[in-house]
Structures are given as C-alpha cells and as structure tokens.
Design an enzyme around this catalytic site. Structure first.
Site, PDB file in Angstrom:
ATOM      1  N   LYS A 190      -3.158 -56.232 -40.201  1.00  0.00           N
ATOM      2  CA  LYS A 190      -3.450 -57.661 -40.565  1.00  0.00           C
ATOM      3  C   LYS A 190      -4.916 -57.789 -40.351  1.00  0.00           C
ATOM      4  O   LYS A 190      -5.327 -57.733 -39.261  1.00  0.00           O
ATOM      5  CB  LYS A 190      -2.559 -58.684 -40.196  1.00  0.00           C
ATOM      6  CG  LYS A 190      -2.653 -59.706 -40.780  1.00  0.00           C
ATOM      7  CD  LYS A 190      -1.495 -60.553 -41.372  1.00  0.00           C
ATOM      8  CE  LYS A 190      -1.426 -61.801 -41.982  1.00  0.00           C
ATOM      9  NZ  LYS A 190      -2.142 -61.797 -43.479  1.00  0.00           N
ATOM     10  N   GLY A 225      -5.130 -57.367 -32.299  1.00  0.00           N
ATOM     11  CA  GLY A 225      -5.663 -55.820 -32.222  1.00  0.00           C
ATOM     12  C   GLY A 225      -6.525 -55.275 -33.169  1.00  0.00           C
ATOM     13  O   GLY A 225      -7.117 -54.484 -33.055  1.00  0.00           O
ATOM     14  N   CYS A 226      -6.112 -55.861 -34.307  1.00  0.00           N
ATOM     15  CA  CYS A 226      -6.980 -55.326 -35.512  1.00  0.00           C
ATOM     16  C   CYS A 226      -8.499 -55.653 -35.728  1.00  0.00           C
ATOM     17  O   CYS A 226      -9.143 -54.979 -35.929  1.00  0.00           O
ATOM     18  CB  CYS A 226      -6.327 -55.812 -36.978  1.00  0.00           C
ATOM     19  SG  CYS A 226      -4.572 -55.428 -37.227  1.00  0.00           S
ATOM     20  N   THR A 227      -8.686 -56.766 -34.914  1.00  0.00           N
ATOM     21  CA  THR A 227     -10.208 -57.164 -34.634  1.00  0.00           C
ATOM     22  C   THR A 227     -10.511 -56.068 -33.593  1.00  0.00           C
ATOM     23  O   THR A 227     -11.798 -55.834 -33.899  1.00  0.00           O
ATOM     24  CB  THR A 227     -10.179 -58.652 -34.253  1.00  0.00           C
ATOM     25  OG1 THR A 227      -9.825 -59.394 -35.384  1.00  0.00           O
ATOM     26  CG2 THR A 227     -11.601 -59.125 -34.052  1.00  0.00           C
ATOM     27  N   ALA A 255     -11.280 -52.758 -35.503  1.00  0.00           N
ATOM     28  CA  ALA A 255     -12.352 -52.969 -36.560  1.00  0.00           C
ATOM     29  C   ALA A 255     -13.683 -52.934 -35.868  1.00  0.00           C
ATOM     30  O   ALA A 255     -14.551 -52.174 -36.129  1.00  0.00           O
ATOM     31  CB  ALA A 255     -12.173 -54.037 -37.515  1.00  0.00           C
TER      32      ALA A 255
END
Length: 155
Positions: free
Chosen positions: A38, A43-45, A48
């Site tokens: 998402k 975690g995704c930030t 990325a």
C-alpha cells in the site's frame, strides 16, 4: 510463486502519470519488479525510498526499477510526489499482475487474517526470465540487497 528460469509473465500497467508500461518495453535490460502492499504506509515508504536512493547503482548495473501495488494511479501520483520517487509505480487495480507473479495471498496483521498484496520482488533478466526471487523482504535493506545480487549475477 514463480521460480528462477521461468519466463516472467508479461504485463501492461499504467504508472503514476497514466503512462502504460509493458514488460516487453524493457527487453534487453534487467528489471527489478517489486510488489508492495500500500502507498504511503511505513514499510512501503521505507522500501520505496530505499529503491529511490539505490536507483543510481541499479541503473549502473543495467536495471530499471518498477514498483507495483493495487493502489490507483492517483494514489501512486501522491505517493510518488510526496517522497520524490524516481521510478515508476504501476497500478494493478485488477490484481491480475499481482496474482500472475504469486504476490497475492493471506496476511496477518494485529491478529487479523486477510488477503492482500505480499511484499515480494522479482529480478528479471534481459531475456525476460526470472533470475531471482525474494519472498521475504525487509523494507529498509532490500534495495541494497537487490543491487548486490544483480552485481553477482552480472559477474
């Protein structure tokens, strides 16, 4: 789950600007195709931003980075701009590519069990074959790990 040596499934998905990306567009280059749950979550930030920071090294090794989630183009545009990401984020609203790569499955968070996008990465070689698979990813260290494996594979 795809395995090394298998042909990577083709795809055609829009990025954060609505521009279509096809796997075949990258023939002749290594492709880091990473799936994440998402936009704009912790975690995704981290993952990325790590790919953003490692992009120069990956490009020197002949690779392009493509992030994929089930978020829409508008969500990707906000996430991309907020963190000055320097690679495309592909929107797979139908989850067809996510499923083709085996990156959809059962997850558990805070004791709840649900279905969602799994954090996985595929390294695809210049001929379109899966060269390496990461089923378990630590967001902060993952981009550097991908670069190290790519460097080893390239000799």
């Amino acid at each position: 789950m795809l395995r090394p040596g298998e042909m990577a499934p083709g795809f055609a998905l829009p990025d954060q600007e609505g521009r279509l990306h096809r796997l075949e567009d990258y023939r002749g280059r290594w492709v880091v195709l990473y799936f994440y749950p998402k936009d704009d979550t912790p975690g995704c930030t981290k993952e990325a931003c790590a790919f953003r920071d490692e992009k120069g090294r990956l490009e020197e090794l002949g690779a392009v980075v493509l992030g994929v989630s089930a978020d829409d183009v508008q969500s990707h545009a906000r996430f991309h701009a907020k963190y000055a990401l320097n690679f495309p984020l592909l929107a797979d609203l139908e989850k067809s590519v996510v499923r083709a790569y085996g990156a959809w499955g059962t997850k558990t968070m805070y004791g709840k069990v649900f279905e969602g996008v799994l954090r996985q990465t595929y390294l695809i070689d210049p001929e379109g074959r899966v060269a390496w698979v990461w089923e378990k990813v630590r967001p902060e260290a993952h981009a550097a790990e991908v670069a190290e494996v790519l460097q080893r594979l390239r000799g």
